[in-house]
Write an enzyme that holds these catalytic residues in place. Structure first.
Site, mmCIF file in Angstrom:
data_model
loop_
_atom_site.group_PDB
_atom_site.id
_atom_site.type_symbol
_atom_site.label_atom_id
_atom_site.label_comp_id
_atom_site.label_asym_id
_atom_site.label_seq_id
_atom_site.Cartn_x
_atom_site.Cartn_y
_atom_site.Cartn_z
ATOM 1 N N GLN A 163 -57.647 -34.970 -84.989
ATOM 2 C CA GLN A 163 -58.151 -33.613 -84.857
ATOM 3 C C GLN A 163 -58.668 -33.064 -86.184
ATOM 4 O O GLN A 163 -58.268 -33.503 -87.271
ATOM 5 C CB GLN A 163 -57.034 -32.697 -84.334
ATOM 6 N N LYS A 179 -55.776 -25.766 -90.367
ATOM 7 C CA LYS A 179 -56.280 -26.061 -89.024
ATOM 8 C C LYS A 179 -57.016 -24.824 -88.514
ATOM 9 O O LYS A 179 -56.434 -23.743 -88.437
ATOM 10 C CB LYS A 179 -55.135 -26.444 -88.083
ATOM 11 N N ASP A 198 -56.681 -29.167 -81.104
ATOM 12 C CA ASP A 198 -55.470 -28.590 -81.692
ATOM 13 C C ASP A 198 -55.543 -27.067 -81.616
ATOM 14 O O ASP A 198 -56.622 -26.470 -81.732
ATOM 15 C CB ASP A 198 -55.341 -29.001 -83.159
ATOM 16 N N THR A 278 -50.261 -25.127 -93.206
ATOM 17 C CA THR A 278 -48.966 -25.811 -93.187
ATOM 18 C C THR A 278 -48.649 -26.302 -94.586
ATOM 19 O O THR A 278 -49.459 -27.012 -95.194
ATOM 20 C CB THR A 278 -48.988 -26.998 -92.211
ATOM 21 N N LEU A 279 -47.485 -25.933 -95.087
ATOM 22 C CA LEU A 279 -47.100 -26.305 -96.450
ATOM 23 C C LEU A 279 -46.834 -27.803 -96.537
ATOM 24 O O LEU A 279 -46.057 -28.366 -95.760
ATOM 25 C CB LEU A 279 -45.844 -25.532 -96.861
ATOM 26 N N LEU A 281 -45.214 -31.112 -97.734
ATOM 27 C CA LEU A 281 -43.871 -31.409 -98.218
ATOM 28 C C LEU A 281 -43.940 -32.015 -99.623
ATOM 29 O O LEU A 281 -44.929 -32.658 -99.981
ATOM 30 C CB LEU A 281 -43.168 -32.374 -97.265
ATOM 31 N N ASP A 345 -47.353 -34.429 -76.731
ATOM 32 C CA ASP A 345 -48.164 -35.332 -77.548
ATOM 33 C C ASP A 345 -47.394 -35.912 -78.735
ATOM 34 O O ASP A 345 -47.998 -36.317 -79.715
ATOM 35 C CB ASP A 345 -49.393 -34.566 -78.066
ATOM 36 N N GLU A 350 -42.064 -38.436 -87.926
ATOM 37 C CA GLU A 350 -41.775 -38.795 -89.311
ATOM 38 C C GLU A 350 -40.344 -38.440 -89.684
ATOM 39 O O GLU A 350 -39.774 -37.480 -89.165
ATOM 40 C CB GLU A 350 -42.730 -38.069 -90.273
ATOM 41 N N ASP A 365 -46.824 -31.585 -86.973
ATOM 42 C CA ASP A 365 -47.952 -31.694 -86.048
ATOM 43 C C ASP A 365 -47.598 -31.191 -84.649
ATOM 44 O O ASP A 365 -47.420 -31.968 -83.706
ATOM 45 C CB ASP A 365 -48.452 -33.141 -85.985
#
Length: 464
Positions: A163, A179, A198, A278-279, A281, A345, A350, A365
């Site tokens: 996406q 996104k 998305d 999204t931060l 990591l 989905d 992870e 995600d």
């Protein structure tokens, strides 16, 4: 005269012998009443025996009264907190702290006490093998506000995945995944539960649902409006700039990904585009990718084993890392998390690398969530109803949420987000409906299995 002398002698000697002080007026009166009926010279011994028994019974009675009082206070505290007896005191207190924190999370103007404090260092220090952020994080609003307002110093395409996304770097060197908005809030995605683009707002909502459930396994996410002309283009790489185009008066881009095409770009309203950040990591916590044991085949006419084998869970229990440690229970939590949002989905997941199975299942995600508020994809709960096991803490939190109202709490938690309202009323109503379906699924397991087999105690000590 003899009787009076004996009584006087009994009064003067037997009290100290029995360990009773003369100041114990009540005890003396009681015993004196008994003594008056005694006519023999053994009055002293009788008095001593009766007094000791009386003293022991009074002490026992007092202990029982204190015990009953403490028990009643604990019961009252528990019953005043929730109508569900399954909720432990620890879980209730944790839930109360979240409710207070969620309603006081005000992003606008939130800053750190010291101007030299780095929000990115603060967030990085939160991360441990079983949490991405702590239960109590007073700096949360300041970190989210920094994500929503910090200057963008670099922009590039996002290579991985199917996406459209962009990789941005904020002032201070912090990476974030952007996104873009593809649908309006009330748009309903038809077809398969994993169909469509998305949904950026789903990432925002998923982060807050993770907070509400008490998992703390989803990276921080915040909504943001970005000016493509003044904030992105001046700092974009050539390969990202090559995907920009115009449709009428709107600036668009299509990036680079498996399903990215020039004919299906994400377009701003003029130059302003809405999206989620999204931060990223910390680099010190490298990730390891795993195939989800309940993943779909995504092939027409071909089912995964779990879709036709009701005993599939028994096979999973023998696989590494599900044969020991917390990972299988993380799968159960994730099934609940995904079902509430309608996310079908999660084909992979992870964890932190080299974790020996101790790391959490990281809830990355989540953008395929909140597609169709009218459809509840029960197959997402397959891990739960096939294994019939769930953490006691998760079960308690679900009970508390049925009382407090999941949609009500989520609305309060997201009200300060820059792109609020994040979800439509239809999706909020769907959350409450699906929550009851999860509770019903666990109750069915409890009807067919022992509580000890279904409700698993798995509280891990979390040190930051």
């Amino acid at each position: 005269m003899l009787e009076r002398h004996l009584l006087s002698n009994a009064h003067s000697h037997s009290w100290s012998y029995c360990g009773i002080q003369k100041a114990d007026t009540i005890g003396m009166r009681l015993v004196s009443g008994l003594v008056s009926s005694v006519k023999r010279t053994t009055y002293g011994a009788v008095l001593c025996d009766v007094a000791m028994k009386l003293k022991q019974r009074v002490a026992l009675l007092l202990l029982l009264l204190v015990g009953l009082l403490i028990t009643k206070l604990l019961v009252l505290e528990s019953s005043s907190s929730t109508n569900f007896p399954g909720a432990t005191r620890k879980d209730v207190q944790s839930f109360r702290r979240f409710v207070h924190f969620a309603t006081s999370l005000e992003l606008q103007g939130a800053t750190f006490a010291s101007p030299f404090t780095s929000p990115w260092e603060v967030a990085a220090q939160w991360v441990i093998p079983r949490e991405i952020y702590p239960e109590e994080a007073p700096e949360m609003a300041a970190v989210l506000n920094a994500m929503a307002t910090s200057k963008i110093v670099h922009a590039d395409i996002g290579f991985k995945g199917t996406q459209l996304k962009a990789l941005l770097v904020l002032e201070g060197g912090q990476k974030v995944v952007f996104k873009p908005k593809r649908y309006s809030r009330d748009y309903i995605v038809e077809g398969e539960p994993y169909s469509g683009y998305d949904r950026h707002n789903a990432e925002v909502a998923a982060f807050h649902i993770d907070r509400i459930l008490g998992f703390r396994r989803a990276p921080l996410v915040v909504g943001r409006y970005v000016n493509l002309k003044t904030e992105i283009k001046p700092v974009a790489t050539e390969r990202l700039l090559a995907t920009f185009l115009h449709q009428g008066n709107n600036t668009c881009f299509y990036g680079k990904c498996y399903y990215c095409h020039e004919t299906e770009p994400a377009c701003a309203n003029g130059e302003i585009i809405e999206g989620s950040l999204t931060l990223w990591l910390p680099e010190s916590w490298p990730l390891q990718k795993h195939r989800h044991p309940w993943g779909r085949t995504y092939l027409e006419g071909k089912l995964a084993r779990w879709e036709y084998d009701d005993n599939y869970c028994e096979a999973v229990r023998k696989m590494t890392p599900y044969d020991m440690g917390p990972r299988l229970l993380d799968i159960m939590d994730t099934a609940i998390f995904d079902f509430l949002m309608g996310n079908a989905d999660r084909h992979h997941y992870e964890s932190f690398r080299d974790d020996a199975g101790v790391s959490m299942l990281i809830l990355l995600d989540n953008a395929k969530s909140f597609g169709n508020p009218n459809a509840d994809e029960r197959s997402i709960l397959a891990p739960l109803y096939q294994c019939c096991m769930v953490r006691i803490s998760t079960w308690n939190r679900l009970h508390l949420l049925t009382e407090a109202g999941l949609s009500t709490l989520l609305t309060k938690a997201m009200v300060a987000d820059p792109i609020a309202p994040v979800l439509s009323k239809g999706h909020l109503h769907a959350l409450d409906r699906r929550l009851m379906a999860v509770v019903d699924t666990v109750r069915r397991c409890l009807d067919t299995h022992s509580p000890e087999a279904v409700l698993v105690e798995d509280r891990m000590v979390l040190d930051h």
